[in-house]
Design a protein around this motif. Sequence first.
Motif, PDB file in Angstrom:
ATOM      1  N   GLU A  98     -32.209-134.975  16.146  1.00  0.00           N
ATOM      2  CA  GLU A  98     -32.284-136.440  16.101  1.00  0.00           C
ATOM      3  C   GLU A  98     -31.945-136.963  14.713  1.00  0.00           C
ATOM      4  O   GLU A  98     -31.247-137.971  14.571  1.00  0.00           O
ATOM      5  CB  GLU A  98     -33.679-136.901  16.510  1.00  0.00           C
ATOM      6  N   THR A 101     -28.204-136.719  14.299  1.00  0.00           N
ATOM      7  CA  THR A 101     -27.528-137.706  15.152  1.00  0.00           C
ATOM      8  C   THR A 101     -27.695-139.112  14.602  1.00  0.00           C
ATOM      9  O   THR A 101     -26.753-139.907  14.592  1.00  0.00           O
ATOM     10  CB  THR A 101     -28.060-137.625  16.590  1.00  0.00           C
ATOM     11  N   ASP A 102     -28.904-139.445  14.139  1.00  0.00           N
ATOM     12  CA  ASP A 102     -29.155-140.784  13.588  1.00  0.00           C
ATOM     13  C   ASP A 102     -28.241-141.065  12.403  1.00  0.00           C
ATOM     14  O   ASP A 102     -27.736-142.174  12.247  1.00  0.00           O
ATOM     15  CB  ASP A 102     -30.618-140.925  13.155  1.00  0.00           C
ATOM     16  N   SER A 105     -24.257-140.969  13.597  1.00  0.00           N
ATOM     17  CA  SER A 105     -23.855-142.024  14.537  1.00  0.00           C
ATOM     18  C   SER A 105     -24.018-143.425  13.954  1.00  0.00           C
ATOM     19  O   SER A 105     -23.696-144.412  14.619  1.00  0.00           O
ATOM     20  CB  SER A 105     -24.671-141.911  15.831  1.00  0.00           C
ATOM     21  N   ALA A 106     -24.517-143.521  12.717  1.00  0.00           N
ATOM     22  CA  ALA A 106     -24.678-144.846  12.092  1.00  0.00           C
ATOM     23  C   ALA A 106     -23.304-145.491  11.915  1.00  0.00           C
ATOM     24  O   ALA A 106     -22.330-144.805  11.576  1.00  0.00           O
ATOM     25  CB  ALA A 106     -25.381-144.705  10.745  1.00  0.00           C
ATOM     26  N   TRP A 179     -31.169-137.826   3.377  1.00  0.00           N
ATOM     27  CA  TRP A 179     -31.549-138.374   4.679  1.00  0.00           C
ATOM     28  C   TRP A 179     -32.636-137.524   5.331  1.00  0.00           C
ATOM     29  O   TRP A 179     -33.605-138.031   5.873  1.00  0.00           O
ATOM     30  CB  TRP A 179     -30.312-138.429   5.568  1.00  0.00           C
ATOM     31  N   HIS A 197     -27.609-150.373   5.533  1.00  0.00           N
ATOM     32  CA  HIS A 197     -28.793-149.687   6.083  1.00  0.00           C
ATOM     33  C   HIS A 197     -29.991-150.117   5.244  1.00  0.00           C
ATOM     34  O   HIS A 197     -29.963-150.021   4.026  1.00  0.00           O
ATOM     35  CB  HIS A 197     -28.625-148.165   6.004  1.00  0.00           C
ATOM     36  N   ARG A 202     -36.534-151.580  11.978  1.00  0.00           N
ATOM     37  CA  ARG A 202     -36.395-150.939  13.280  1.00  0.00           C
ATOM     38  C   ARG A 202     -35.264-151.576  14.052  1.00  0.00           C
ATOM     39  O   ARG A 202     -35.031-152.729  13.943  1.00  0.00           O
ATOM     40  CB  ARG A 202     -37.690-151.082  14.069  1.00  0.00           C
TER      41      ARG A 202
END
Length: 202
Positions: A98, A101-102, A105-106, A179, A197, A202
């Motif tokens: 995750e 991917t986070d 995929s940003a 990250w 970012h 959220r």
Amino acid sequence: MRPTVRRVDPRLQIMTEAIEGLIPGATPAFLTVEVTETLPGTGERRNTWTGRPDGLAERMFTALYGRPDAAEQLSPLARAEDAKRRRDLGGELSALIEGHTDLTSAPWYPARPGDLIHVHYEGAGESAAFGETYIIDAASHGFLTMRLLCHTLPDPDEASGMVGCFAVEDDPDPLMELWFEAGPHTLTIIRDGRPVHIGGAR
């Protein structure tokens, strides 16, 4: 030594500070907020609510976004380590996948030369809260370098062992370690003068 990383949701913090700022120069610890219902024509007060600025900010935040997450936000690596301690192999792999991917995929990924990356560290024990700002530069062979621009840790002795630990040279993905270890909730990334970012949002 890596600093401890925690962060309050910045939207809740902004709301609290905006309410506290209604009286410029006031000491936040001594502030209260009063909301009063006054009947028209009579001047009679019927109902009153009194509370602290952070209490009012939390009510507003809850109405807009739902209850603030009371649990400490953890980096992908910290979540994986927690799962490993519980002997939860699936949870460990899930946290790492995750996290990857986070990042990848940003919409602003990958990093580009000129990007500014600010990381915020909450105070822990006797250490004060502080921040570091890094800049992404082009390196050889199409790779990137992330170098420390500045930090806000006031003690030079403490700073020598803590700041700049995420600087990298000639790296195909300079944000990956930051990250995963510090966590996306601690990072604010600026590109072309605009935040792309905002950590904690959220």
